[in-house]
Design a protein around this motif. Structure first.
Motif, mmCIF file in Angstrom:
data_model
loop_
_atom_site.group_PDB
_atom_site.id
_atom_site.type_symbol
_atom_site.label_atom_id
_atom_site.label_comp_id
_atom_site.label_asym_id
_atom_site.label_seq_id
_atom_site.Cartn_x
_atom_site.Cartn_y
_atom_site.Cartn_z
ATOM 1 N N THR A 32 0.846 -1.274 0.083
ATOM 2 C CA THR A 32 0.156 -0.093 0.001
ATOM 3 C C THR A 32 1.018 1.264 0.123
ATOM 4 O OG1 THR A 32 -0.112 0.168 2.392
ATOM 5 C CG2 THR A 32 -1.646 -1.237 1.339
ATOM 6 N N ASN A 97 -2.467 1.361 -4.244
ATOM 7 C CA ASN A 97 -3.622 2.372 -4.072
ATOM 8 C C ASN A 97 -3.915 3.204 -5.197
ATOM 9 O OD1 ASN A 97 -2.128 2.346 -1.383
ATOM 10 N ND2 ASN A 97 -3.918 3.308 -0.749
ATOM 11 N N THR A 101 -7.252 8.592 -3.369
ATOM 12 C CA THR A 101 -8.146 7.863 -2.484
ATOM 13 C C THR A 101 -7.425 7.631 -0.949
ATOM 14 O OG1 THR A 101 -6.820 5.852 -2.765
ATOM 15 C CG2 THR A 101 -8.673 5.962 -4.010
ATOM 16 N N LEU A 102 -6.177 8.418 -0.712
ATOM 17 C CA LEU A 102 -5.599 8.347 0.510
ATOM 18 C C LEU A 102 -6.271 9.317 1.424
ATOM 19 C CD1 LEU A 102 -1.774 8.447 -0.481
ATOM 20 C CD2 LEU A 102 -3.082 6.684 0.235
ATOM 21 N N VAL A 109 -6.083 0.756 2.485
ATOM 22 C CA VAL A 109 -5.963 0.514 1.039
ATOM 23 C C VAL A 109 -6.685 1.340 0.118
ATOM 24 C CG1 VAL A 109 -5.403 -1.860 1.592
ATOM 25 C CG2 VAL A 109 -7.427 -1.318 1.071
ATOM 26 N N GLY A 110 -7.455 2.224 0.694
ATOM 27 C CA GLY A 110 -8.058 3.184 -0.470
ATOM 28 C C GLY A 110 -9.277 2.533 -1.153
#
Length: 175
Positions: A32, A97, A101-102, A109-110
């Protein structure tokens, strides 16, 4: 095919668009973004795994100023404090990822899907700032070029630490 449909883009070479990540499942996988960054930092909280002094980057990584405009063999520079080589420069390393998405996800893991994968570490043509541990670039999943690489992570056991049975402590006065 129904669970992991093939990507319709001809450049994807008929591979599934996404492989799900199950960090409790034993085996090799892409790390990740968080795992990659922890490895890159080597236990320190600085811009690079060797500190924040950008002038030392030439000792730890291959980038625009010392790469001869091409990828270099691994382990030709110093490792970080945890013994990890080539975390800064040489090749951008793809992580699991998806872009964007973070911060938007509470999951480590988003999101499950996206358009662009993230890559960290900078490459042989990157400026020093792009080789920082927190720097990311976005790539299409089927990209193939002289700037990309990957570093595998391994999950050594199928039992997550949370699921391991806890042994009861003996009662006081009993063996």
């Amino acid at each position: 095919p129904t669970k992991y449909p093939r990507d319709s883009n001809r450049l994807a070479n008929q591979a599934p668009h996404d492989w799900p990540l199950d960090p409790t499942r034993r085996g090799f996988r892409l790390p990740t973004a968080a795992e990659w960054e922890i490895a890159s930092r080597g236990g320190v909280r600085t811009a690079y795994g060797f500190g924040s002094d950008e002038s030392l980057l030439h000792e730890f990584g291959r980038y625009q100023r010392n790469s001869d405009n091409q990828v270099q063999p691994p382990k030709t520079r110093r490792p970080n404090l945890r013994g990890m080589f080539d975390q800064h420069g040489n090749l951008n390393e793809v992580v699991h990822n998806w872009e964007g998405t973070l911060a938007e996800s509470t999951e480590p893991v988003g999101a499950e899907l996206g358009i662009y994968r993230l890559a960290g570490g900078g490459g042989w043509s990157s400026v020093a700032d792009d080789c920082r541990s927190s720097s990311r670039s976005a790539i299409v999943p089927w990209s193939r070029n002289a700037h990309l690489g990957l570093r595998l992570a391994i999950t050594p056991s199928e039992i997550s630490p949370v699921e391991r049975p806890v042994q009861a402590l003996p009662e006081e006065g009993k063996p």
